[in-house]
Motif scaffolding. Sequence first.
Motif, PDB file in Angstrom:
ATOM      1  N   HIS A  43       0.819  -1.220   0.000  1.00 30.44           N
ATOM      2  CA  HIS A  43       0.000   0.000   0.000  1.00 30.44           C
ATOM      3  C   HIS A  43       0.853   1.270   0.000  1.00 30.44           C
ATOM      4  O   HIS A  43       0.353   2.351   0.293  1.00 30.44           O
ATOM      5  N   ALA A  44       2.130   1.146  -0.356  1.00 31.87           N
ATOM      6  CA  ALA A  44       3.036   2.292  -0.279  1.00 31.87           C
ATOM      7  C   ALA A  44       3.097   3.109  -1.557  1.00 31.87           C
ATOM      8  O   ALA A  44       3.472   4.287  -1.521  1.00 31.87           O
ATOM      9  N   ARG A  45       2.752   2.505  -2.670  1.00 32.88           N
ATOM     10  CA  ARG A  45       2.905   3.196  -3.954  1.00 32.88           C
ATOM     11  C   ARG A  45       1.711   2.910  -4.866  1.00 32.88           C
ATOM     12  O   ARG A  45       1.004   1.918  -4.710  1.00 32.88           O
TER      13      ARG A  45
ATOM     14  N   VAL B  10      -2.057   0.117   7.804  1.00 31.51           N
ATOM     15  CA  VAL B  10      -3.120   0.096   6.792  1.00 31.51           C
ATOM     16  C   VAL B  10      -4.414  -0.313   7.481  1.00 31.51           C
ATOM     17  O   VAL B  10      -4.495  -1.404   8.071  1.00 31.51           O
ATOM     18  N   ALA B  11      -5.416   0.548   7.423  1.00 25.66           N
ATOM     19  CA  ALA B  11      -6.722   0.250   8.017  1.00 25.66           C
ATOM     20  C   ALA B  11      -7.602  -0.449   6.996  1.00 25.66           C
ATOM     21  O   ALA B  11      -7.552  -0.143   5.805  1.00 25.66           O
TER      22      ALA B  11
ATOM     23  N   HIS C  62      -1.111  10.001  -5.951  1.00 34.33           N
ATOM     24  CA  HIS C  62      -2.168  10.300  -4.976  1.00 34.33           C
ATOM     25  C   HIS C  62      -1.955   9.628  -3.624  1.00 34.33           C
ATOM     26  O   HIS C  62      -2.404  10.160  -2.600  1.00 34.33           O
ATOM     27  N   ILE C  63      -1.357   8.453  -3.586  1.00 34.67           N
ATOM     28  CA  ILE C  63      -1.418   7.627  -2.383  1.00 34.67           C
ATOM     29  C   ILE C  63      -0.058   7.428  -1.723  1.00 34.67           C
ATOM     30  O   ILE C  63       0.080   6.606  -0.825  1.00 34.67           O
TER      31      ILE C  63
ATOM     32  N   VAL D   3       1.663   7.755   9.598  1.00 32.72           N
ATOM     33  CA  VAL D   3       0.843   7.857   8.390  1.00 32.72           C
ATOM     34  C   VAL D   3       0.014   6.583   8.248  1.00 32.72           C
ATOM     35  O   VAL D   3       0.559   5.469   8.188  1.00 32.72           O
ATOM     36  N   LEU D   4      -1.306   6.751   8.179  1.00 37.95           N
ATOM     37  CA  LEU D   4      -2.237   5.639   8.036  1.00 37.95           C
ATOM     38  C   LEU D   4      -2.816   5.636   6.623  1.00 37.95           C
ATOM     39  O   LEU D   4      -3.387   6.624   6.178  1.00 37.95           O
ATOM     40  N   THR D   5      -2.663   4.526   5.920  1.00 40.57           N
ATOM     41  CA  THR D   5      -3.366   4.329   4.661  1.00 40.57           C
ATOM     42  C   THR D   5      -4.700   3.667   4.974  1.00 40.57           C
ATOM     43  O   THR D   5      -4.742   2.605   5.605  1.00 40.57           O
ATOM     44  N   LEU D   6      -5.793   4.300   4.540  1.00 34.64           N
ATOM     45  CA  LEU D   6      -7.136   3.819   4.844  1.00 34.64           C
ATOM     46  C   LEU D   6      -7.694   3.156   3.584  1.00 34.64           C
ATOM     47  O   LEU D   6      -8.147   3.823   2.660  1.00 34.64           O
ATOM     48  N   SER D   7      -7.620   1.835   3.544  1.00 34.84           N
ATOM     49  CA  SER D   7      -8.053   1.082   2.367  1.00 34.84           C
ATOM     50  C   SER D   7      -9.549   0.819   2.419  1.00 34.84           C
ATOM     51  O   SER D   7     -10.075   0.342   3.434  1.00 34.84           O
ATOM     52  N   LEU D   8     -10.233   1.101   1.315  1.00 35.28           N
ATOM     53  CA  LEU D   8     -11.670   0.849   1.209  1.00 35.28           C
ATOM     54  C   LEU D   8     -11.976  -0.508   0.585  1.00 35.28           C
ATOM     55  O   LEU D   8     -13.126  -0.787   0.218  1.00 35.28           O
ATOM     56  N   ALA D   9     -10.959  -1.376   0.446  1.00 31.98           N
ATOM     57  CA  ALA D   9     -11.131  -2.636  -0.272  1.00 31.98           C
ATOM     58  C   ALA D   9     -12.218  -3.518   0.319  1.00 31.98           C
ATOM     59  O   ALA D   9     -12.848  -4.315  -0.396  1.00 31.98           O
ATOM     60  N   GLY D  10     -12.453  -3.415   1.636  1.00 29.24           N
ATOM     61  CA  GLY D  10     -13.477  -4.233   2.273  1.00 29.24           C
ATOM     62  C   GLY D  10     -14.892  -3.720   2.063  1.00 29.24           C
ATOM     63  O   GLY D  10     -15.864  -4.405   2.417  1.00 29.24           O
ATOM     64  N   MET D  11     -15.020  -2.545   1.460  1.00 31.46           N
ATOM     65  CA  MET D  11     -16.343  -1.950   1.224  1.00 31.46           C
ATOM     66  C   MET D  11     -16.649  -2.084  -0.267  1.00 31.46           C
ATOM     67  O   MET D  11     -16.597  -1.126  -1.031  1.00 31.46           O
ATOM     68  N   ASN D  12     -16.968  -3.301  -0.692  1.00 30.57           N
ATOM     69  CA  ASN D  12     -16.964  -3.651  -2.113  1.00 30.57           C
ATOM     70  C   ASN D  12     -18.263  -4.296  -2.592  1.00 30.57           C
ATOM     71  O   ASN D  12     -18.238  -5.143  -3.479  1.00 30.57           O
ATOM     72  N   LYS D  13     -19.377  -3.873  -2.016  1.00 36.91           N
ATOM     73  CA  LYS D  13     -20.646  -4.514  -2.345  1.00 36.91           C
ATOM     74  C   LYS D  13     -21.671  -3.513  -2.885  1.00 36.91           C
ATOM     75  O   LYS D  13     -21.641  -2.324  -2.570  1.00 36.91           O
ATOM     76  N   LEU D  14     -22.584  -4.055  -3.696  1.00 36.69           N
ATOM     77  CA  LEU D  14     -23.787  -3.317  -4.076  1.00 36.69           C
ATOM     78  C   LEU D  14     -24.707  -3.302  -2.865  1.00 36.69           C
ATOM     79  O   LEU D  14     -25.175  -4.345  -2.398  1.00 36.69           O
TER      80      LEU D  14
END
Length: 539
Positions: free
Chosen positions: A67-69, A91-92, A126-127, A136-147
């Motif tokens: 998640h660094a680049r 990484v959250a 951007h990231i 520095v916290l990277t906040l990943s939205l990968a778990g929020m992946n649903k309709l």
Amino acid sequence: MRRWNGWGDSANHYPLKASGLTFLQSRLGTATPLPDAEMATVLQAVPASRMPDYPLIRTDAETRIRHARGQSLPDWLAMRSGDFGRFPDGVAMPTKSAEVKRLLAWAQDNDVLVIPYGGGTSVAGHINPPASDKPVLTLSLAGMNKLLHLDKESQIATFGAGTPGPEVENQLREQGYMLGHFPQSWELSTVGGWVASRSSGQQSMRYGRIEQMFAGGRIETPRGTLDIPTIPASSAGPDLREMIMGSEGRMGVISEVKVRVTPLPETETFQVAFAPDWETAKTLVRSLTQAKLPLSMLRLSNAEETRTHLMLAGHERLVSVLHRYLSLRGCRNEKCMITFGVTGEKSLVRHTLATVKKRIRAAGGTVVGELLGKKWEESRFRSPYLRHGLWEHGYVVDTFETAVDWNQVTPAMNAMEQAVRDNVGEGEKVHVFTHLSHLYPQGSSIYTTYVFRSSDSYHNTLQRWHAMKDAASEAIVAHGGTISHQHGVGRDHAPWLHHEKGEQGIAALTSLVKHFDPQQRLNPGCLLDDTQPRIEKES
């Protein structure tokens, strides 16, 4: 499995074919690949995390590496060399909006910087973690992946912001709908990232850019939650959606996105034609666009891109036959390829195809039909993988893009290409070519690709990139172009944003950022050039 040091899934490969290698060697000379770092070596270089404990945050070294680049050329060089420069401290991984809200409150209480992270496909910095004495916290939205919801009557779909392109379409297709947003990064990029960067898809002539699709949503900010309702039209003051589109994580974290969807079309076709030269082709595609014919996509390659694509295709005998056929039809050395798509009801598609083909022939062009169009459709999301194929032979590829009014298209294109040629470095050559990928009645985007040989070191290769990229950016703003039509601003483009927004515009954007994020915790240095010099120049 997704690559840790490049684009996409490691099972996917797009090798450079023999004819393509020969072509590049004839243009640029033979090249020597730079050595790649191993994951084990990079793992040892990851420093201890400064992050306080929190249940949703991971601090292991591999997660921080992954998640660094992003996917810019400086990011690529950092990943391949193993010299990342900096890593996030953690990484959250939230799975719902309420968790995002709590994470932002926790970050404020613990003096932590936050970088929102969608699919990690940014090509503009951007990231990348900024230099800071704060964690520095990277906040990943990968778990929020649903309709989350589909209103079929209003045709509004609500998605978790981390839903990637294939999952957006797969989940909608099960219900008989589609969104139709197909950026080249579609395989990995997310619906929230599209909004945050104001992206454009390959079939925007039918479905619109993301600003036509974005109906509303939920944004978690340090000031609280911003809910944007899905109103079809309003004269009640400025549109709040415009504050969030293109905000690049500076004002808040987009957690839910409401988008306008459409029923699946009856049929779709992609076709290819050729025009004898650039000016003929440009006039033709401009007339097709200004006539507002119901095309779903339209793309024009200049003569050099046309030659390059045909050479890289690898089907030498078939390409030779095509050249001979087109030559007989008046499309010779300066011919330009036009790719177009038509989507919708069968009767409308038939009528549109007949009209478009008639106009192409009247302009002196030649329609070659669906075969090449199908080839384009099959490989439309594979192009980013070509960076791997080129790298294996010692070649580096990058792109930049803009949009201008029609009267500036040719001057801007020529100036951009020449700026790259003039700044590749003494004794070196660069292979540069361009296409128009998103066309409007007023003007067009301009998308330029350039290939050059690796230098003798990663540092020197990066410096050559800076020289070409900066010169091209100066050429863009000198011709009145936007510094970014579809890739966003990030950190790489931020120094040129003031040319488009002006003093008052930058002041207004700065005020918005300070309102939503008073302590400047969210993605500092992105979008607005308001921190230290760009990360890549420090590596």
